[in-house]
Design an enzyme around this catalytic site. Structure first.
Site, PDB file in Angstrom:
ATOM      1  N   LYS A  34       1.583  -4.351   2.076  1.00  0.00           N
ATOM      2  CA  LYS A  34       2.036  -3.313   3.023  1.00  0.00           C
ATOM      3  C   LYS A  34       1.018  -3.085   4.131  1.00  0.00           C
ATOM      4  O   LYS A  34       0.524  -1.970   4.337  1.00  0.00           O
ATOM      5  CB  LYS A  34       2.351  -2.004   2.307  1.00  0.00           C
ATOM      6  CG  LYS A  34       3.513  -2.134   1.328  1.00  0.00           C
ATOM      7  CD  LYS A  34       3.999  -0.787   0.828  1.00  0.00           C
ATOM      8  CE  LYS A  34       5.232  -0.886  -0.032  1.00  0.00           C
ATOM      9  NZ  LYS A  34       5.030  -1.570  -1.323  1.00  0.00           N
TER      10      LYS A  34
HETATM   11  O1  6AU Z   1      10.547  -0.907 -10.221  1.00  0.00           O
HETATM   12  P1  6AU Z   1       9.288  -0.108 -10.001  1.00  0.00           P
HETATM   13  O2  6AU Z   1       9.557   1.290  -9.507  1.00  0.00           O
HETATM   14  O3  6AU Z   1       8.360  -0.138 -11.167  1.00  0.00           O
HETATM   15  O4  6AU Z   1       8.467  -0.883  -8.854  1.00  0.00           O
HETATM   16  C1  6AU Z   1       8.925  -0.991  -7.534  1.00  0.00           C
HETATM   17  C2  6AU Z   1       8.030  -1.909  -6.744  1.00  0.00           C
HETATM   18  C3  6AU Z   1       6.595  -1.402  -6.593  1.00  0.00           C
HETATM   19  C4  6AU Z   1       6.557  -0.792  -5.210  1.00  0.00           C
HETATM   20  O5  6AU Z   1       5.278  -0.937  -4.619  1.00  0.00           O
HETATM   21  C5  6AU Z   1       7.612  -1.600  -4.444  1.00  0.00           C
HETATM   22  O6  6AU Z   1       8.544  -2.035  -5.414  1.00  0.00           O
HETATM   23  N1  6AU Z   1       8.342  -0.855  -3.382  1.00  0.00           N
HETATM   24  C6  6AU Z   1       8.419  -1.358  -2.063  1.00  0.00           C
HETATM   25  C7  6AU Z   1       8.099  -2.702  -1.675  1.00  0.00           C
HETATM   26  C8  6AU Z   1       8.572  -3.828  -2.406  1.00  0.00           C
HETATM   27  O7  6AU Z   1       7.579  -2.960  -0.633  1.00  0.00           O
HETATM   28  C9  6AU Z   1       8.944  -0.552  -1.039  1.00  0.00           C
HETATM   29  C10 6AU Z   1       9.571   0.659  -1.362  1.00  0.00           C
HETATM   30  O8  6AU Z   1      10.142   1.330  -0.506  1.00  0.00           O
HETATM   31  N2  6AU Z   1       9.573   1.058  -2.669  1.00  0.00           N
HETATM   32  C11 6AU Z   1       8.990   0.332  -3.676  1.00  0.00           C
HETATM   33  O9  6AU Z   1       9.072   0.754  -4.836  1.00  0.00           O
HETATM   34  O10 6AU Z   1       5.735  -2.528  -6.674  1.00  0.00           O
END
Ligand code: 6AU
Length: 260
Positions: free
Chosen positions: A93
């Site tokens: 990010k």
């Molecule tokens: O399924 P989770 O909630 O355990 O993990 C979600 C993953 C984490 C966050 O850093 C990422 O997705 N993420 C991102 C990304 C991919 O950029 C953006 C966002 O808006 N929300 C989010 O959860 O590794």
């Protein structure tokens, strides 16, 4: 309509060669699962990558949470990625001015540019961040791609209105380097761009820290091409079983979407 086209057809429409490769491997492995391996120990990540590897399209890391990071880990991870045919995404990010971002991308402990096929970038500093990252890719011979974060999954996110619209235009204009958008809804009609949607879990609707979860079918119908699942798999009592279940539900939802 992007949502009705199969991944194999969209592979031919993508301007970024890595986007084409990703769409092709999704089609051939029949998976649109991106696994968020948010674990603190290298052994645990490698074990997960080896177990889930044959069933995922992308393994997404946050290398700055790893307590025993080392170069050998990256070599082993790259080896698993090659063996099981998945791409590596470092979810860094990036969100600073161009010069800083190009340094963060290339140097320091993690040398992200040297091993991550894909990275995530916030558009907050303006379109020049993409040129700066391109500069950071100098002399890297393997293809590289950027996912631009247009819209976040958390409750109360500031990624709304004009910010979101500008992020989409930025991605569309730089589609030779941008592989897709991180977002929650169908924002771009460009068939060559992929929608990456995090916030997917079967048994929960939130995590107590304002992460918001939807089920696989909901996110695929909202335009997701790749769905990110982290704790839904990493915290399951049987990670392989959980990965297979998310994979199955996500792929079925995709097939239903293109065939309806
Ligand atoms: O399924 P989770 O909630 O355990 O993990 C979600 C993953 C984490 C966050 O850093 C990422 O997705 N993420 C991102 C990304 C991919 O950029 C953006 C966002 O808006 N929300 C989010 O959860 O590794």
């Amino acid at each position: 309509d992007r949502l009705k086209l199969p991944y194999c057809k969209r592979a031919k429409l993508a301007k970024n060669p890595l986007a084409s490769k990703l769409l092709e491997l999704m089609e051939s492995k029949q998976t649109n699962l991106c696994l968020a391996a948010d674990l603190k120990k290298t052994d645990a990540i490698l074990e997960l990558a080896n177990t889930a590897g044959p069933h995922i399209a992308v393994l997404k890391t946050h290398v700055d949470i790893i307590e025993d990071f080392n170069e050998g880990f990256i070599l082993q991870l790259k080896d698993l990625a090659k063996r099981h045919k998945f791409l590596l995404m470092e979810d860094r990010k990036f969100g600073d001015i161009g010069n800083t971002v190009s340094l963060q991308y290339r140097y320091g402990l993690y040398k992200i540019a040297e091993w991550a096929d894909l990275i995530t970038v916030h558009p907050i500093s303006g379109a020049s961040v993409i040129d700066a990252l391109k500069k950071g890719m100098k002399n890297i011979t393997e293809p590289r791609g950027i996912f631009l974060i247009a819209e976040m999954s958390s409750k109360g996110t500031l990624t709304t209105g004009d910010y979101l619209k500008s992020a989409v235009s930025m991605a569309e204009e730089a589609s030779n380097l941008v592989v897709g958008l991180v977002c929650q809804s169908n924002l771009s009609a460009q068939s060559g761009l992929l929608q990456l949607t995090p916030g997917v879990q079967l048994s929960k609707s939130d995590d107590g820290l304002d992460q918001q979860y939807n089920n696989p079918e909901t996110v695929i119908n909202a335009g997701a091409d790749l769905a990110v699942v982290g704790r839904g798999i990493t915290e399951a009592s049987n990670c392989l079983k959980a990965a297979l279940e998310y994979k199955r539900q996500l792929w079925n939802a995709y097939e239903k979407r293109i065939n309806s």
